[in-house]
Design a protein around this motif. Sequence first.
Motif, short mmCIF file in Angstrom:
data_model
loop_
_atom_site.label_atom_id
_atom_site.label_comp_id
_atom_site.label_asym_id
_atom_site.label_seq_id
_atom_site.Cartn_x
_atom_site.Cartn_y
_atom_site.Cartn_z
N ALA A 1 1.71 -0.65 4.61
CA ALA A 1 1.05 0.24 5.76
C ALA A 1 0.39 -1.10 6.11
O ALA A 1 0.06 -1.32 7.10
N MET A 2 0.09 -2.37 5.43
CA MET A 2 -1.52 -3.52 6.21
C MET A 2 -0.35 -4.19 6.70
O MET A 2 -0.42 -4.75 7.80
N LYS A 3 1.39 -4.64 6.67
CA LYS A 3 2.37 -5.32 7.02
C LYS A 3 2.35 -4.24 8.35
O LYS A 3 2.16 -5.01 9.97
N ALA A 4 2.28 -3.34 8.88
CA ALA A 4 2.71 -2.50 9.99
C ALA A 4 1.16 -2.78 10.69
O ALA A 4 1.22 -3.35 11.79
N LEU A 5 0.07 -2.45 10.49
CA LEU A 5 -1.07 -2.43 10.75
C LEU A 5 -1.29 -4.26 11.92
O LEU A 5 -1.65 -4.20 12.60
N GLY A 6 -0.23 -4.71 10.52
CA GLY A 6 -0.82 -6.64 11.23
C GLY A 6 -0.46 -6.50 12.44
O GLY A 6 -0.23 -6.95 13.42
N THR A 7 0.99 -6.14 11.78
CA THR A 7 2.17 -6.25 13.32
C THR A 7 1.90 -5.95 14.36
O THR A 7 1.70 -6.34 15.60
N GLY A 8 1.22 -4.65 14.37
CA GLY A 8 0.80 -3.76 15.61
C GLY A 8 -0.67 -4.87 16.04
O GLY A 8 -0.60 -4.98 16.91
N VAL A 9 -1.48 -4.94 15.02
CA VAL A 9 -2.59 -5.41 15.88
C VAL A 9 -2.27 -6.96 16.11
O VAL A 9 -2.58 -7.06 17.23
N PHE A 10 -1.76 -7.87 15.82
CA PHE A 10 -1.07 -8.98 16.44
C PHE A 10 -0.05 -8.97 17.37
O PHE A 10 -0.45 -9.76 18.61
N PHE A 11 1.15 -8.16 17.99
CA PHE A 11 1.83 -7.87 18.84
C PHE A 11 0.30 -7.39 19.97
O PHE A 11 0.72 -8.32 21.07
N SER A 12 -0.40 -6.58 19.54
CA SER A 12 -1.46 -6.08 21.02
C SER A 12 -1.87 -7.74 20.73
O SER A 12 -2.33 -7.46 22.37
N ILE B 1 -6.84 11.12 4.54
CA ILE B 1 -6.79 9.17 4.87
C ILE B 1 -7.07 8.66 4.04
O ILE B 1 -7.83 8.22 3.33
N THR B 2 -6.64 7.63 3.75
CA THR B 2 -6.07 6.80 2.42
C THR B 2 -6.62 5.38 3.04
O THR B 2 -5.62 5.06 3.72
N ILE B 3 -6.97 4.43 2.53
CA ILE B 3 -7.11 3.00 2.86
C ILE B 3 -6.25 2.52 2.60
O ILE B 3 -6.08 1.67 1.12
N PRO B 4 -5.37 1.74 2.71
CA PRO B 4 -4.37 0.83 1.66
C PRO B 4 -5.25 -0.30 0.94
O PRO B 4 -6.20 -1.09 1.79
N SER B 5 -4.47 -0.61 0.67
CA SER B 5 -4.89 -1.41 0.07
C SER B 5 -4.41 -3.39 0.46
O SER B 5 -2.93 -3.33 1.08
N THR B 6 -5.35 -3.47 0.53
CA THR B 6 -4.98 -5.44 1.11
C THR B 6 -4.59 -6.04 0.01
O THR B 6 -4.62 -7.79 0.08
N LYS B 7 -4.73 -6.04 -1.14
CA LYS B 7 -4.04 -6.34 -2.34
C LYS B 7 -2.80 -7.46 -1.62
O LYS B 7 -1.62 -6.90 -2.56
N GLY B 8 -3.08 -8.97 -2.31
CA GLY B 8 -1.21 -10.10 -1.74
C GLY B 8 -0.66 -9.84 -0.51
O GLY B 8 0.34 -10.08 -0.58
N VAL B 9 -2.17 -9.37 0.34
CA VAL B 9 -1.94 -9.30 2.02
C VAL B 9 -2.19 -10.97 2.52
O VAL B 9 -3.05 -11.06 2.33
N ARG B 10 -1.10 -11.35 3.15
CA ARG B 10 -1.15 -12.85 3.46
C ARG B 10 -1.15 -12.55 5.48
O ARG B 10 -0.40 -12.46 5.32
N GLY B 11 -2.86 -13.09 5.85
CA GLY B 11 -2.34 -13.60 6.98
C GLY B 11 -2.33 -12.15 7.80
O GLY B 11 -3.40 -11.62 7.08
N PHE B 12 -1.39 -11.86 8.57
CA PHE B 12 -1.51 -10.87 8.96
C PHE B 12 0.05 -9.50 8.35
O PHE B 12 0.32 -8.36 9.05
N GLY B 13 0.42 -10.03 7.08
CA GLY B 13 1.31 -9.36 6.34
C GLY B 13 2.69 -9.27 7.05
O GLY B 13 3.76 -8.76 5.98
N PHE B 14 3.07 -10.37 7.37
CA PHE B 14 4.28 -11.13 8.09
C PHE B 14 4.95 -12.22 7.95
O PHE B 14 3.40 -13.18 8.08
#
Lengths: 501, 156
Positions: free
Chosen positions: A101-112, A229-242
Motif C-alpha cells: 500500500a505504501m509503495k502504491a501511495l508513494g508512486t501515486g503521490v510522487f508522479f502526481s 479502513i486500515t492505516i498501512p504500515s510505514t515500517k521499512g519504507v524508504r523514500g516514496f517506497g520505490f
Amino acid sequence: MILNGFLTILNPESLLIILIGVVIGIVFGAMPGLSTTMAVALFLPVTYSMKGYNSFALLMSLYIGAVSGGLVTAILLRIPGTPNSVATVWDGYPMAKKGQAMKALGTGVFFSFLATILSVFALMFISPVLAKLATSFGFYEYFSIAFFSLTLIATMGGKSMLRGLFSGILGFMFALVGIAPIDAAKRFTFGNPSLLGGFNTLPVLIGLFAVSEIINAVQEARKTEKIEITIPSTKGVRGFGFSLGEFKEQVPNFIRSFLIGLGIGILPGIGGGTSNIISYTVAKKQSKHPELFGTGIMDGIVASETANNASIGGSMIPLLSLGIPGDATTAILLGGLTMLGLTPGPLLYQKCGDFVYSIFASLIIASFVMLFLEFYGLRFFVKVLKIPKYILLPIVFLLCVVGAYGNNSRIFDVYAVTIFGIIGYFFKVFDIPAAPFILGFILGPMAETNLRRGLILSEGSLVPFFTHPVSCLFIFIALLSIVYPIIKYFRGRKIVRKIAS
Amino acid sequence: MKKKELILGIIFLICGVFFCIGTMKIKLHFQTELSAKFIPGILSFICIVVGISQCIHGVAYLRTSQQGFEKKDDGKQGLYSVLLLLVMIFVYTYLLSRVGFLVDSSIMLFLLMILLSPENQRNYLMFAAISVVSTVIIYYTFRIGLDLMLPRGILG
C-alpha cells in the motif's frame, strides 16, 4: 515575472492559505461523493473578501489537493475519490492487497507531483504564447473557437452522443434566460423579474455538483455502510517506497501519460476524469507485459496519476490565454477571475501579469505541499475518511446555501441551487454527463454574442467566418467532429449487420 | 430499467417542444442581422431531433433487449426520501429570510442528519450538538471573518 509571482505568494498568510487549501482539497478528493468541482465551488464565496492573489492561492491549492486526493481511497478502499482516479483503482488496490500500500501511495503521490509541476511549466510557456496570438482574435475567431468547443463536448463528452448533446443544449438554454445581448429582448423570463439577470454561474455549479450529490446520498442512505479502513504500515519504507531503478523504468510511461493528460486537459469538456482512463489504456497497449496490468503494478498507477494531474495545467491553458474554461472546475475559476474584476483572456497577461504569475507560483508551492501532506499526513486523512457521510453532507449543504446566497444576497439563488441540484440528480439517474451542461452554459452565450457581433460587423455576411484562417480552421474541425462520429456509428451498424447475416 | 432509454427520449422531446414554444413567445424590439430568436430556435430544433433519435433508439433497445431477470430494488423508499428532502429544502429556503440563518439552518442540519443516517446509527443528541455548533461556526466565519451578510431573522 515568475520571481515576482513567488515574491507575492511567499508570505505567511498566503502560505497558510495554501496549506489549508491543500488539506481541504485532499479531503474533498479522497472522500467519495465529494469532488474537485464541489471543493472549488464551495470555497469560492470564502474568497470574496480576500486579496486577489490569496483568493487564487486558495482555489489553486484546493484544485491540486482534490485532483490528487482521489488516489488515497482508490488505493486503500478500491473506491475512486473522484473520477480522476478511476484507473488508479485498477492497479492501486491490488498492490495494497499484496501488502504494498505504501509503495502504491508513494508512486501515486510522487508522479502526481511530478506531473503537476511539469504541467505548470507547460502552462507557463504555452499560455503566454497563445495569449499573444489571441490578441489578434476578433468576433469571428471567438465564435469559431466556442462553436468548436461546443461540438466537441457533445460528441466526446460521454458514453452516449445524444445524452451529451442534450446536456449541452440544456446548459446553453439556461444561459439564454434573461436579457438577450445586442437587442435586449427578454428570453424565457416568464414575467419573473429575478430571471431578468439570468442565472449566475456559481448557483448553477453548486447545484449541479454539490446539491445533486446530497439528493443522491439520501436515496442511498439505507445502503450506507461504515467505512472500514486500515492505516498501512510505514515500517521499512524508504523514500516514496520505490527504487531509483523502478523510477527510471517508468520514465517513458510517465512522458507518454503526461502528454496525453496535458493534451486532453487543453481540449474543452474532457479533463482528468477521462485522461486517466485513456492514459491507462494506452500504457497497457504499449507495455511489454500487458497481462500484468490489473494485478498490481506501478505502471498502471503512474499512467493514471500522471495523466490526471497533467490535465490541471492543460485545462488552465485555454482559461488563462483565451478565457475559455476546459472543464467544470476551470469554469468556476473563470467565475473567480470575473469576480475579481478581471477579464480572462489574452489581455490578462498584459494588464495583470504579476497576478497571473502569482497563480503559477501558487500552483508550484501547492504541489510541494501536496507531495508532503499526502504521503506523510496519511494518518490524518485516513481518520477524516472515517467521518460518516451523514455528518459531512449536511454541512456541505449549508456551505452550498451560504455560497449561493453570498453571491448576490438573494434568496432566489438558493432556490436556483435546489433547481440545479434536481437537474444534477436527474442527470445521475439517467447517466447524462454534467460537463457538457456547464460548458454549454458558459460557452453558449460567448458563441451567440460573437456570432451576432460578427454578423453586424460583416453586415449579415457569413463569408468572414471562413476567410479568417483561424476561424475557418476551427469551423472545419468542428464540422469534422460532428460528421466523424455519425460516419463511425453507421459503419459500426454496417459491420454488425454483416456479422448478423 | 428497459424503458429508461425511451423515457429519456420522451423527456428530450418534451424539453424541445417547451423550448420551441418559449422561443416563439420571445418579443423582439427591433430587427437585427440575427434576431434573439435565432439561437434558441436552432437549439429547440436540435433538441427535438435529439429527442426523436433517442425515442427511436429507445424503441429499438426495448425490442432487442432480452427478456428475463429484472432487478427488483427498494427504489420506492429512496424516491420518497428524495421527495421529502426536496420539500425540506424548499421550506428551509422559504423560511431562511423570515426565521434567520442560525435557527433555520440548525433545524435543517439536524433533520438532514436524521434523513441521511441509517436507523441503527442515529444519535440524536450528537446530531443536535453538531447541527448547532457547525451552523454557529459557519455563520460567524462568514459574517465576521468574511463580511458576508446572512439573514438574521428572528434573532436580528
